[in-house]
Design an enzyme around this catalytic site. Structure first.
Site, PDB file in Angstrom:
ATOM      1  CE  LYS A 211     -27.278   2.354  28.399  1.00 37.67           C
ATOM      2  NZ  LYS A 211     -28.602   3.024  28.271  1.00 37.67           N
TER       3      LYS A 211
ATOM      4  CE1 TYR B 245     -25.687   1.010  24.088  1.00 36.75           C
ATOM      5  CE2 TYR B 245     -24.560  -0.931  24.963  1.00 36.75           C
ATOM      6  CZ  TYR B 245     -25.700  -0.159  24.831  1.00 36.75           C
ATOM      7  OH  TYR B 245     -26.866  -0.560  25.438  1.00 36.75           O
TER       8      TYR B 245
ATOM      9  CB  THR C 211     -25.804  -2.049  28.695  1.00 39.69           C
ATOM     10  OG1 THR C 211     -25.310  -3.160  27.968  1.00 39.69           O
ATOM     11  CG2 THR C 211     -24.685  -1.021  28.768  1.00 39.69           C
ATOM     12  CG  ASP C 212     -24.854  -7.130  28.775  1.00 38.40           C
ATOM     13  OD1 ASP C 212     -25.513  -6.197  28.253  1.00 38.40           O
ATOM     14  OD2 ASP C 212     -24.501  -8.138  28.131  1.00 38.40           O
TER      15      ASP C 212
ATOM     16  N   GLY D 215     -40.430   2.779  22.788  1.00 41.23           N
ATOM     17  CA  GLY D 215     -39.366   1.780  22.665  1.00 41.23           C
ATOM     18  C   GLY D 215     -39.845   0.450  23.238  1.00 41.23           C
TER      19      GLY D 215
ATOM     20  CG  ASP E 277     -35.430  15.437  20.399  1.00 42.54           C
ATOM     21  OD1 ASP E 277     -34.625  14.860  21.172  1.00 42.54           O
ATOM     22  OD2 ASP E 277     -35.137  15.767  19.237  1.00 42.54           O
TER      23      ASP E 277
ATOM     24  CG  LEU F 245     -37.715  -1.102  29.546  1.00 45.23           C
ATOM     25  CD1 LEU F 245     -38.328  -2.379  30.129  1.00 45.23           C
ATOM     26  CD2 LEU F 245     -36.295  -0.912  30.087  1.00 45.23           C
TER      27      LEU F 245
END
Ligand SMILES: NC(=O)c1ccc[n+]([C@@H]2O[C@H](COP(=O)([O-])OP(=O)(O)OC[C@H]3O[C@@H](n4cnc5c(N)ncnc54)[C@H](OP(=O)(O)O)[C@@H]3O)[C@@H](O)[C@H]2O)c1
Length: 298
Positions: free
Chosen positions: A136, A132, A108-109, A15, A43, A17
């Site tokens: 998270k 989402y 995440t923000d 990915g 996986d 990052l």
């Protein structure tokens, strides 16, 4: 992180990052045993395979670069978002705890909803308004529960890098195709290049004083998505048919906060906030990779 730690496992290593973390780990600890596993090698939804990998690698440090990042699609696929963003990190944190490894996870923000008008620090209570964001947020909680006292949860925003799909690449492609672009002008973020984010992650891991827990790590300053797009085009001298749109008229499936700029309070207090200004960082990135992306997208 102790000097004796030398077995590093990165999951989701292909990915944006994950790839950058692999590069920086290899350069900072050239003698370490580095296991950079993508989906084909591990996986993360296959818990038997994950257990085998942990048993074989016996890592001291695990960094999770996997995620379900399709913010709009998550509204229709809550089970998938929950699986990748909550259940998987919980399971990886538990496996890390069982072998005494430090676990690093990214959030995440979008764990914040409406109601903010100035940069949001770790002191504020998360209140996500999308599937989402909720998945998270649950992932953050489960990580801290399953590997307590040995996990870092790092919230970031608007990631880009030279590989894979991201906003920078999408804007460049649309401009090259001569498409009419309408981009939201009333949602404010801090776009973040994965390079300084990976650097700050490793600084955090090597600090003697950084307590485990939640950290914000985004570039300094803020912009709207429209300003972000406009800056990309101006920097690359690309002609683009760009116009602003209000989020209310854009009609995205998932609600997004109108202001989700994060304040790196914990990093700053620890003297570890080396994150650059968003515009300088974007300029650096485009100087290094702009032409490459343009030629790949032509
Ligand atoms: N991207 C953003 O703008 C953004 C914003 C805020 C926070 N974050 C968070 O930052 C972290 C890194 O994001 P990123 O942008 O680097 O994500 P990314 O580029 O989309 O990479 C995610 C990686 O997860 C892998 N993956 C997905 N399902 C998997 C599975 N079942 N098993 C193994 N690997 C799997 C993907 O593999 P494949 O290549 O096979 O698909 C991909 O390599 C995530 O936690 C993300 O939520 C990202």
């Amino acid at each position: 992180m102790s000097e004796l730690c030398r077995r590093f496992l990165v999951l989701g290593a292909h990915g944006q990052l994950g790839h950058e973390l692999g590069l920086q780990l290899a350069s900072r600890w050239p003698d370490a045993e580095l296991y950079l596993l993508g989906r084909a090698e591990c996986d993360v939804t296959d818990f038997d395979q994950v257990a085998e990998v942990f048993a074989e690698v016996q890592p001291d440090l695990v960094l999770n670069g996997t995620a379900y990042n399709a913010v709009d699609l998550a509204e229709d696929e809550p089970d998938e978002a929950f699986r990748l963003n909550a259940m998987v990190p919980a399971h990886l944190a538990l496996n890390s705890a069982l072998c005494g490894a430090t676990f690093v996870h990214y959030s995440t923000d979008y764990v914040f909803g409406e109601g903010f008008t100035s940069p949001i620090s770790e002191m504020e209570v998360a209140s996500p308004n999308s599937v989402y964001g909720k998945s998270k947020r649950l992932g953050e909680e489960l990580v801290l529960q399953n590997n307590p006292g040995n996990s870092f949860v790092i919230r970031c925003c608007g990631l880009y890098g030279e590989r894979r799909a991201n906003f920078v690449r999408t804007m460049i492609r649309c401009a090259l195709q001569g498409r009419k672009l309408t981009v939201v002008e009333d949602q404010f973020i801090s776009p973040t290049w994965v390079r300084p984010l990976a650097t700050v992650t490793l600084d955090l891991l090597t600090s003697d004083h950084a307590p485990y827990g939640i950290y914000h790590a985004v570039t300094q300053g803020q912009c709207s998505w429209y300003e972000y797009a406009d800056t990309i085009f101006k920097s690359l001298n690309l002609d683009a048919d760009l116009s602003p749109v209000l989020q209310a008229d854009w009609g995205a499936k998932a609600p997004r906060p109108s202001y989700s700029v994060l304040d790196n309070m914990q990093l700053r207090v620890l003297g570890l906030d080396t994150m650059p200004d968003w515009k300088d960082s974007l300029e650096d990135f485009l100087t290094q990779y702009g032409e490459q992306i343009v030629s790949e997208e032509k």
